[in-house]
Design an enzyme around this catalytic site. Sequence first.
Site, mmCIF file in Angstrom:
data_model
loop_
_atom_site.group_PDB
_atom_site.id
_atom_site.type_symbol
_atom_site.label_atom_id
_atom_site.label_comp_id
_atom_site.label_asym_id
_atom_site.label_seq_id
_atom_site.Cartn_x
_atom_site.Cartn_y
_atom_site.Cartn_z
ATOM 1 C CB SER A 186 102.140 52.073 77.234
ATOM 2 O OG SER A 186 103.336 52.752 76.907
ATOM 3 C CD GLN A 187 105.442 52.553 83.734
ATOM 4 O OE1 GLN A 187 106.521 53.109 83.843
ATOM 5 N NE2 GLN A 187 104.373 52.938 84.402
ATOM 6 C CG ASP A 272 102.964 52.833 69.385
ATOM 7 O OD1 ASP A 272 103.500 53.907 69.712
ATOM 8 O OD2 ASP A 272 102.572 51.986 70.217
ATOM 9 C CG HIS A 301 101.592 54.747 72.657
ATOM 10 N ND1 HIS A 301 102.245 53.528 72.614
ATOM 11 C CD2 HIS A 301 101.550 55.109 73.970
ATOM 12 C CE1 HIS A 301 102.591 53.166 73.840
ATOM 13 N NE2 HIS A 301 102.171 54.099 74.681
#
Length: 321
Positions: A186-187, A272, A301
């Site tokens: 993700s990030q 997601d 996700h």
Amino acid sequence: MFIDLPLDELHAYRPPVPEPPGFDAFWQRTLDGARGHDLDARFTEIDTGLTLLRCHDAEFAGFGAHRIRGWFLRPRAATGPLPCVVQYLGYGGGRLLPHDWLLWPSAGYATLVMDTRGQSGPNRPGDTPDPVGSGNPGVPGKLTQGLLDPDDYYYRRLYTDAVRAVEAARGHDAVDPEQIVVAGHSQGGALALAMTGLVPGLAGALIDVPFLTHIRRALEVTDAGPYGELSRYFAGARGHIDTALHTLDHFDGLNFAVRATTPALFGTALRDAVVPPSTGFAAYHHYAGEKELQVWRFNAHESGGGDQRAAELAFVRRVLG
């Protein structure tokens, strides 16, 4: 349910790259400024009760010479310089505790876990403040902090910290500087992807459901997760939308993907809503280095979870020889 394009369209999805004028000069100036400060990496060994590992409280100078915290772990029995996985973190949390990062040292590698400035959570504690304030009004979270100027944007600081983390790992005498892999979800995936365009000579990259990639598309198809911060901001800051999007283009993963040279393993999940799969497929298709893609058809996700980690272990074993 599917929240994006059908799979056959995703396999062909290759949108234009949103490169702003002066992109390379912006990042060269940013990183030159950071390197004007001594990296001053420090690794203080601590007793964690993990008898098979050596664990260190790490810190180094990131953007603006701000002190960035982290963990550095390696197998106690190792006798020579090791490959090192530099691990970046997901949104809204920090470095946790050393025993939360056993995967890579258990596989025989060193790992440097970079704390995320200004981010923490009730179950994901962090230890690194962000001493820079926002230059514009925003909404809670990080995505709107300094959004009206690329020089002021929060992610300029965070991406720079991530580059300096690689440099800190390379400078450790227990690490083989030619065998650095960057990794994140993700990030963290956004940071790993950015490193492939900003840091030469990486051995590999693990880029799982990368956030901040094909941002303009994400804003069209989801208000979930952190992207919702931007949607809420734009709903009120109607006169600043184009200015903000121009800023975001400086941090869009597509612009780093086209500059990448390192082998990479991507992960994407078709359900997601936080990082829409079309954005991950776009990064994969534009990625200029060697690449592989894991597609999780019925996951959200969390991506492939433990199965994605198993694929990453196998991938790292291959690229490191």
